[in-house]
Write a protein that holds these residues in place. Structure first.
Motif, PDB file in Angstrom:
ATOM      1  N   ASP A  88      40.948  50.844  30.981  1.00 18.94           N
ATOM      2  CA  ASP A  88      41.550  51.402  32.192  1.00 18.94           C
ATOM      3  C   ASP A  88      40.864  50.880  33.449  1.00 18.94           C
ATOM      4  O   ASP A  88      39.650  51.017  33.618  1.00 18.94           O
ATOM      5  N   ILE A 138      43.609  46.512  32.223  1.00 15.41           N
ATOM      6  CA  ILE A 138      44.843  46.889  32.924  1.00 15.41           C
ATOM      7  C   ILE A 138      44.484  47.545  34.249  1.00 15.41           C
ATOM      8  O   ILE A 138      43.413  48.143  34.382  1.00 15.41           O
ATOM      9  N   GLU A 157      46.046  50.047  35.624  1.00 15.79           N
ATOM     10  CA  GLU A 157      46.313  51.470  35.608  1.00 15.79           C
ATOM     11  C   GLU A 157      45.328  52.223  34.714  1.00 15.79           C
ATOM     12  O   GLU A 157      44.468  51.625  34.070  1.00 15.79           O
ATOM     13  N   ASP A 158      45.494  53.554  34.664  1.00 13.18           N
ATOM     14  CA  ASP A 158      44.690  54.426  33.818  1.00 13.18           C
ATOM     15  C   ASP A 158      45.647  55.179  32.900  1.00 13.18           C
ATOM     16  O   ASP A 158      46.481  55.953  33.377  1.00 13.18           O
ATOM     17  N   VAL A 159      45.542  54.969  31.582  1.00 14.55           N
ATOM     18  CA  VAL A 159      46.504  55.598  30.672  1.00 14.55           C
ATOM     19  C   VAL A 159      46.364  57.118  30.663  1.00 14.55           C
ATOM     20  O   VAL A 159      47.336  57.834  30.391  1.00 14.55           O
ATOM     21  N   ILE A 207      48.506  58.329  33.480  1.00 16.99           N
ATOM     22  CA  ILE A 207      49.916  58.196  33.119  1.00 16.99           C
ATOM     23  C   ILE A 207      50.336  59.341  32.196  1.00 16.99           C
ATOM     24  O   ILE A 207      51.382  59.972  32.386  1.00 16.99           O
ATOM     25  N   PRO A 209      53.260  50.145  27.209  1.00 15.86           N
ATOM     26  CA  PRO A 209      52.392  49.406  28.138  1.00 15.86           C
ATOM     27  C   PRO A 209      53.055  48.173  28.748  1.00 15.86           C
ATOM     28  O   PRO A 209      52.829  47.873  29.922  1.00 15.86           O
ATOM     29  N   GLU A 254      54.824  49.599  31.625  1.00  8.50           N
ATOM     30  CA  GLU A 254      54.211  50.597  32.501  1.00  8.50           C
ATOM     31  C   GLU A 254      52.851  50.198  33.054  1.00  8.50           C
ATOM     32  O   GLU A 254      52.329  50.898  33.923  1.00  8.50           O
ATOM     33  N   VAL A 255      52.253  49.128  32.548  1.00  7.30           N
ATOM     34  CA  VAL A 255      50.942  48.725  33.056  1.00  7.30           C
ATOM     35  C   VAL A 255      50.947  47.249  33.421  1.00  7.30           C
ATOM     36  O   VAL A 255      51.834  46.494  33.022  1.00  7.30           O
ATOM     37  N   THR A 256      49.925  46.863  34.177  1.00 12.75           N
ATOM     38  CA  THR A 256      49.757  45.475  34.606  1.00 12.75           C
ATOM     39  C   THR A 256      48.458  44.935  34.031  1.00 12.75           C
ATOM     40  O   THR A 256      47.381  45.493  34.273  1.00 12.75           O
ATOM     41  N   TYR A 257      48.556  43.890  33.253  1.00 16.50           N
ATOM     42  CA  TYR A 257      47.368  43.272  32.658  1.00 16.50           C
ATOM     43  C   TYR A 257      46.707  42.348  33.680  1.00 16.50           C
ATOM     44  O   TYR A 257      47.385  41.643  34.421  1.00 16.50           O
ATOM     45  N   VAL A 306      48.050  49.511  23.895  1.00 18.58           N
ATOM     46  CA  VAL A 306      47.967  48.571  25.014  1.00 18.58           C
ATOM     47  C   VAL A 306      47.808  47.140  24.511  1.00 18.58           C
ATOM     48  O   VAL A 306      48.403  46.206  25.065  1.00 18.58           O
TER      49      VAL A 306
END
Length: 218
Positions: free
Chosen positions: A28, A32, A34-36, A39, A81, A84-87, A119
């Motif tokens: 997190d 990525i 974001e922070d799962v 979320i 992921p 919903e997330v950005t690597y 992820v």
């Protein structure tokens, strides 16, 4: 000598080029953006479908504290992921170079271990190929996947299970909790990713080789 360099800088310390020193990557805010946990908590409050999970999570909060609450929601609230997330592409490139040299890398997250697996696996072959293993927190807990694998607990797990007689490890992180890992004697190199000013200033006072992946605009 210590070099604070971005990827592609003129000189990188030898510790980051040594294939025999394994790497551990935080998830997190590091792998990525974001922070799962955030979320999962947001979804549990805003979507009525997940309110039963929220209720059970609150019960666990009373029994096991915040860590139990967060681990339950991370494991129960579904997430894609890849959508919903950005690597972090610059960090990804660094890990790929380490892997190409024959180096080992593990993802080590304070979030639930199943969130870490999600992820990595949902990120596709390019992300899955970065890691030999995924370690994280777990409700049941064992020696490697404790309830809240952060800060000193994460440093202890990495020291015991990742080093295994090797020269130490390199650690990539971004937060205050990661300062404890960077400060551990077995940590031989620091990769500072998306650090805010306070964390960066404290990390720069740790006399170890470092690479800096700058904080990205959000």
């Amino acid at each position: 000598m210590i070099f604070a360099a971005k990827h592609g800088g003129e000189k990188i310390h030898a510790v980051f080029r040594d294939k025999n020193i394994p790497w551990s990557i935080n998830m997190d805010g590091t792998l990525i953006d974001e922070d799962v946990t955030e979320i999962a908590v947001r979804k549990s409050f805003t979507n009525p479908i997940f309110w039963p999970f929220l209720l059970w999570g609150l019960i666990l909060f009373g029994l096991k504290g915040p860590a139990g609450f967060y681990r339950f929601l991370e494991n129960r609230i579904p997430m894609r992921p890849s959508r919903e997330v950005t690597y972090n592409e610059e960090l990804k490139s660094l890990i790929e170079s380490h892997r190409a040299r024959g180096g080992k890398a593990v993802l080590a997250t304070a979030s639930h271990v199943n969130s870490g697996l999600n992820v990595v696996e949902d990120g596709g072959p390019a992300i899955s190929a970065l890691f030999d293993d995924v370690w994280g927190s777990c409700m049941d807990g064992d020696e490697k996947n404790v309830l809240d694998m952060a800060a000193e607990r994460k440093a202890s797990v990495l020291d015991r299970f990742l080093c295994q007689g090797k020269k130490g490890f390199v650690y990539a992180g971004n937060s205050k909790d990661d300062l404890s890992v960077w400060s551990h004697p077995s940590c031989k190199g620091m990769i500072l990713v998306n650090c805010d000013t306070e964390v960066m200033n404290q990390a720069l006072n740790i006399p170890k080789p470092r690479l800096v992946v700058p904080r990205r605009a959000r």
